[in-house]
Design a protein around this motif. Structure first.
Motif, PDB file in Angstrom:
ATOM      1  N   ILE A   1       0.914  -1.165   0.000  1.00  0.00           N
ATOM      2  CA  ILE A   1       0.000   0.000   0.000  1.00  0.00           C
ATOM      3  C   ILE A   1       0.936   1.193   0.000  1.00  0.00           C
ATOM      4  O   ILE A   1       1.528   1.532   1.022  1.00  0.00           O
ATOM      5  CB  ILE A   1      -0.938   0.007   1.241  1.00  0.00           C
ATOM      6  CG1 ILE A   1      -1.759  -1.291   1.300  1.00  0.00           C
ATOM      7  CG2 ILE A   1      -1.869   1.222   1.198  1.00  0.00           C
ATOM      8  CD1 ILE A   1      -2.659  -1.419   2.529  1.00  0.00           C
ATOM      9  N   GLU A   2       1.123   1.749  -1.160  1.00  0.00           N
ATOM     10  CA  GLU A   2       2.180   2.764  -1.301  1.00  0.00           C
ATOM     11  C   GLU A   2       1.887   3.670  -2.497  1.00  0.00           C
ATOM     12  O   GLU A   2       1.059   3.333  -3.349  1.00  0.00           O
ATOM     13  CB  GLU A   2       3.526   2.077  -1.507  1.00  0.00           C
ATOM     14  CG  GLU A   2       3.532   1.220  -2.781  1.00  0.00           C
ATOM     15  CD  GLU A   2       4.769   0.341  -2.939  1.00  0.00           C
ATOM     16  OE1 GLU A   2       5.436   0.063  -1.938  1.00  0.00           O
ATOM     17  OE2 GLU A   2       5.026  -0.073  -4.084  1.00  0.00           O
ATOM     18  N   PRO A   3       2.561   4.825  -2.590  1.00  0.00           N
ATOM     19  CA  PRO A   3       2.345   5.692  -3.750  1.00  0.00           C
ATOM     20  C   PRO A   3       2.841   5.033  -5.039  1.00  0.00           C
ATOM     21  O   PRO A   3       3.917   4.445  -5.057  1.00  0.00           O
ATOM     22  CB  PRO A   3       3.184   6.936  -3.409  1.00  0.00           C
ATOM     23  CG  PRO A   3       3.407   6.869  -1.934  1.00  0.00           C
ATOM     24  CD  PRO A   3       3.460   5.417  -1.599  1.00  0.00           C
ATOM     25  N   ARG A   4       2.017   5.091  -6.057  1.00  0.00           N
ATOM     26  CA  ARG A   4       2.363   4.583  -7.394  1.00  0.00           C
ATOM     27  C   ARG A   4       1.955   5.642  -8.402  1.00  0.00           C
ATOM     28  O   ARG A   4       1.076   6.467  -8.144  1.00  0.00           O
ATOM     29  CB  ARG A   4       1.619   3.270  -7.703  1.00  0.00           C
ATOM     30  CG  ARG A   4       2.072   2.079  -6.884  1.00  0.00           C
ATOM     31  CD  ARG A   4       3.444   1.625  -7.317  1.00  0.00           C
ATOM     32  NE  ARG A   4       3.914   0.459  -6.571  1.00  0.00           N
ATOM     33  CZ  ARG A   4       3.900  -0.797  -7.051  1.00  0.00           C
ATOM     34  NH1 ARG A   4       3.422  -1.033  -8.266  1.00  0.00           N
ATOM     35  NH2 ARG A   4       4.363  -1.785  -6.325  1.00  0.00           N
ATOM     36  N   LEU A   5       2.565   5.577  -9.585  1.00  0.00           N
ATOM     37  CA  LEU A   5       2.277   6.548 -10.634  1.00  0.00           C
ATOM     38  C   LEU A   5       0.800   6.482 -11.051  1.00  0.00           C
ATOM     39  O   LEU A   5       0.299   5.392 -11.344  1.00  0.00           O
ATOM     40  CB  LEU A   5       3.169   6.223 -11.834  1.00  0.00           C
ATOM     41  CG  LEU A   5       3.598   7.366 -12.736  1.00  0.00           C
ATOM     42  CD1 LEU A   5       4.323   8.441 -11.936  1.00  0.00           C
ATOM     43  CD2 LEU A   5       4.491   6.839 -13.844  1.00  0.00           C
TER      44      LEU A   5
ATOM     45  N   LEU B   1       1.176  11.707 -11.380  1.00  0.00           N
ATOM     46  CA  LEU B   1       1.838  11.913 -10.085  1.00  0.00           C
ATOM     47  C   LEU B   1       1.758  10.627  -9.260  1.00  0.00           C
ATOM     48  O   LEU B   1       0.946   9.745  -9.549  1.00  0.00           O
ATOM     49  CB  LEU B   1       1.147  13.055  -9.321  1.00  0.00           C
ATOM     50  CG  LEU B   1       1.048  14.404 -10.038  1.00  0.00           C
ATOM     51  CD1 LEU B   1       0.151  15.356  -9.256  1.00  0.00           C
ATOM     52  CD2 LEU B   1       2.445  15.001 -10.211  1.00  0.00           C
ATOM     53  N   GLU B   2       2.597  10.555  -8.232  1.00  0.00           N
ATOM     54  CA  GLU B   2       2.536   9.401  -7.330  1.00  0.00           C
ATOM     55  C   GLU B   2       1.331   9.568  -6.401  1.00  0.00           C
ATOM     56  O   GLU B   2       1.219  10.593  -5.717  1.00  0.00           O
ATOM     57  CB  GLU B   2       3.803   9.340  -6.488  1.00  0.00           C
ATOM     58  CG  GLU B   2       5.065   9.185  -7.305  1.00  0.00           C
ATOM     59  CD  GLU B   2       5.606   7.771  -7.271  1.00  0.00           C
ATOM     60  OE1 GLU B   2       5.600   7.198  -6.186  1.00  0.00           O
ATOM     61  OE2 GLU B   2       5.998   7.256  -8.336  1.00  0.00           O
ATOM     62  N   THR B   3       0.427   8.593  -6.397  1.00  0.00           N
ATOM     63  CA  THR B   3      -0.718   8.650  -5.473  1.00  0.00           C
ATOM     64  C   THR B   3      -0.882   7.271  -4.835  1.00  0.00           C
ATOM     65  O   THR B   3      -0.446   6.262  -5.402  1.00  0.00           O
ATOM     66  CB  THR B   3      -2.035   9.029  -6.176  1.00  0.00           C
ATOM     67  OG1 THR B   3      -2.357   7.997  -7.101  1.00  0.00           O
ATOM     68  CG2 THR B   3      -1.961  10.352  -6.902  1.00  0.00           C
ATOM     69  N   LEU B   4      -1.532   7.254  -3.677  1.00  0.00           N
ATOM     70  CA  LEU B   4      -1.649   6.012  -2.916  1.00  0.00           C
ATOM     71  C   LEU B   4      -2.405   4.929  -3.706  1.00  0.00           C
ATOM     72  O   LEU B   4      -3.452   5.199  -4.299  1.00  0.00           O
ATOM     73  CB  LEU B   4      -2.371   6.295  -1.592  1.00  0.00           C
ATOM     74  CG  LEU B   4      -2.301   5.174  -0.563  1.00  0.00           C
ATOM     75  CD1 LEU B   4      -0.875   4.957  -0.086  1.00  0.00           C
ATOM     76  CD2 LEU B   4      -3.205   5.482   0.629  1.00  0.00           C
ATOM     77  N   ALA B   5      -1.839   3.708  -3.675  1.00  0.00           N
ATOM     78  CA  ALA B   5      -2.476   2.590  -4.380  1.00  0.00           C
ATOM     79  C   ALA B   5      -2.326   1.316  -3.555  1.00  0.00           C
ATOM     80  O   ALA B   5      -1.385   1.183  -2.764  1.00  0.00           O
ATOM     81  CB  ALA B   5      -1.827   2.396  -5.747  1.00  0.00           C
ATOM     82  N   ILE B   6      -3.267   0.391  -3.740  1.00  0.00           N
ATOM     83  CA  ILE B   6      -3.167  -0.937  -3.107  1.00  0.00           C
ATOM     84  C   ILE B   6      -2.728  -1.916  -4.193  1.00  0.00           C
ATOM     85  O   ILE B   6      -3.359  -1.990  -5.257  1.00  0.00           O
ATOM     86  CB  ILE B   6      -4.518  -1.364  -2.499  1.00  0.00           C
ATOM     87  CG1 ILE B   6      -4.911  -0.402  -1.355  1.00  0.00           C
ATOM     88  CG2 ILE B   6      -4.460  -2.804  -1.997  1.00  0.00           C
ATOM     89  CD1 ILE B   6      -6.284  -0.672  -0.749  1.00  0.00           C
ATOM     90  N   VAL B   7      -1.645  -2.662  -3.919  1.00  0.00           N
ATOM     91  CA  VAL B   7      -1.141  -3.621  -4.907  1.00  0.00           C
ATOM     92  C   VAL B   7      -1.497  -5.026  -4.424  1.00  0.00           C
ATOM     93  O   VAL B   7      -1.191  -5.390  -3.286  1.00  0.00           O
ATOM     94  CB  VAL B   7       0.395  -3.486  -5.066  1.00  0.00           C
ATOM     95  CG1 VAL B   7       0.890  -4.399  -6.184  1.00  0.00           C
ATOM     96  CG2 VAL B   7       0.778  -2.032  -5.345  1.00  0.00           C
TER      97      VAL B   7
END
Ligand code: SF4
Ligand code: SF4
Length: 439
Positions: free
Chosen positions: A89-93, A99-105
């Motif tokens: 759970i981290e910023p991704r493009l 821009l880098e925004t929070l994402a769940i992988v």
């Protein structure tokens, strides 16, 4: 001369007729895209506040499980599009902002194990308007035509609604996803429309389709022939017919006031894919975790229409479609007129991503405005774009405001027709940002 004038006023003022290139994919049925090994699901893929993660790294999740909650009244819930393990759970493009925004992988376990919450909600006749709106909210349904506005907010209108208007125009060149949705999921689209009519209290529904999709027109006419309060409106093909203000003018003959919303004239406008998503949410209990996407353009090797899981990598989709042809290629998410150029293809498909297109890069050498007025002739909002080009250069934001730049829908018609190849929309966006920031 008269014919030109008639054309300019056909349905609504202005508009253009760009080459469509829809033949590249308009006869290709929807195919399910192979499941991705992992998905990157941004928390911001709708208008309003980003969603808030409710899962943790290392947690097992199931397909359709809610993984992020809506935060605030204008926001949307987000669900897992595969079953597997949350690995980050981290910023991704971000696909649109870059821009880098929070994402769940999520790393897929390849099983697509369904979450227990995915179950039918019961007969539409037995659901109250508020129950329908709650399902639409809980299942994370947002406008799938590009803007991503939370649909539950639209349905809970504070003003009386007389018409739910489904947009099946797909006026952007190259895109054919909505066309295929109409052909392959016609019953679901009609069901979704009925649900929206019940939820909003609208006595009437319309599905608007442009006349370049005759097969869809005939199919939907046949399927709605016995439904008294649903009408199919066939609109003469003209860009940007699918913009909600133009569509309302064309179908209802009403003008949404400056700064106003469709509800101000008693309308709710929704995309046909959104209607299909509402049908899935009620009939199966499936949240918005996948959508039909057009992968096309004259520089795409194998064009087609695919059912793609939210979070699938754009790069993987393009590779699957045989990659792009040539070096001078521009890749956009969306159509050629209003789509967003993507430089880094390692970005995920979102709920509102209706297409990936590969087109020839066109380098334009802008020269000075010759005051030909062609931009004003085609502007569907009846603005005078030539002033924006001038005022942007002198940073006269007040002048832009006086010329109602905030009413611009960024359709690109003015730039398409401009004799001097001026990047008008870019200048408009700069002006709007300056005005919003109070400069
Ligand atoms: S981009 Fe704006 S100014 Fe240009 S034609 Fe469209 S609405 Fe008019
Ligand atoms: S079309 Fe271009 S050159 Fe012509 S008036 Fe508009 S901005 Fe100027």
């Amino acid at each position: 001369m008269n014919a030109n004038r008639e054309e300019r006023y056909e349905g609504y003022y202005g508009g253009i007729h760009p080459i469509e290139y829809k033949e590249l994919s308009d006869s290709i049925s929807v195919v399910r895209f192979p499941d991705p090994l992992n998905v990157v699901i941004p928390m911001s893929q709708h208008a309003g506040a980003p969603a808030e993660p409710i899962v943790e790294v290392g947690q097992q999740v199931k397909m359709g499980q809610k993984i992020a909650a809506a935060k605030g009244p204008i926001s949307s819930a987000i669900h897992a599009s595969v079953s597997g393990t949350v690995v980050a759970i981290e910023p991704r493009l971000h696909t649109v902002s870059g821009l880098e925004t929070l994402a769940i992988v999520i790393q897929s376990d390849g099983k697509n194990t369904l979450d227990e919450s995915v179950k039918p909600a019961g007969e539409l006749d037995n659901l109250s308007p508020d129950e329908i709106i709650e399902i639409v909210r809980e299942k994370g349904i947002v406008g799938m035509g590009g803007a991503g506005f939370p649909t539950a907010v639209k349905l809970k209108s504070p003003k009386p609604i007389e018409l739910v208007l489904l947009n099946g125009c797909e006026c952007e060149p190259i895109l054919t996803a909505d066309h295929q949705v109409l052909l392959d999921y016609a019953d679901d689209v009609i069901y979704g429309l009925k649900a929206m009519m019940k939820a909003s209290g609208a006595p009437k529904g319309v599905i608007a389709i442009e006349d370049n999709k005759q097969d869809a027109v005939e199919l939907l006419q046949a399927k709605t022939a016995d439904i008294e309060n649903i009408e199919i409106v066939v609109a003469k093909t003209k860009y940007p017919q699918g913009a909600e203000k133009m569509l309302i003018k064309r179908v209802m003959g009403k003008q949404v006031p400056s700064g106003g919303l469709p509800m101000d004239v008693g309308a709710i406008v929704c995309n046909v894919s959104t209607a299909k998503a509402i049908s899935d949410a009620i009939q199966i209990g499936m949240p918005l975790i996948e959508r039909v996407v057009t992968v096309s353009g004259e520089r795409m090797n194998k064009p087609g229409n695919y059912l793609v899981k939210v979070g699938t990598s754009v790069k993987d989709i393009i590779s699957h479609c045989g990659d792009v042809k040539g070096d001078d290629v521009t890749v956009k998410i969306g159509g050629p007129m209003m789509g967003f150029k993507v430089e880094n293809l390692n970005v995920p498909m979102l709920k509102c991503s209706n297409g990936i297109i590969a087109i020839e890069t066109i380098v334009k050498e802008a020269v000075e405005c010759i005051k030909c007025g062609r931009c004003a002739d085609v502007c569907p909002m009846e603005l005078r774009p030539l002033y924006y080009t001038k005022y942007a250069l002198s940073e006269d934001w007040e002048g832009m405001k006086t010329q109602n730049v905030m009413d611009c829908i960024e359709c690109g018609c003015c730039e398409y027709i401009c004799s001097s190849k001026i990047p008008i929309v870019e200048r408009i966006k700069i002006g709007k940002t300056a005005i919003r920031e109070g400069k």
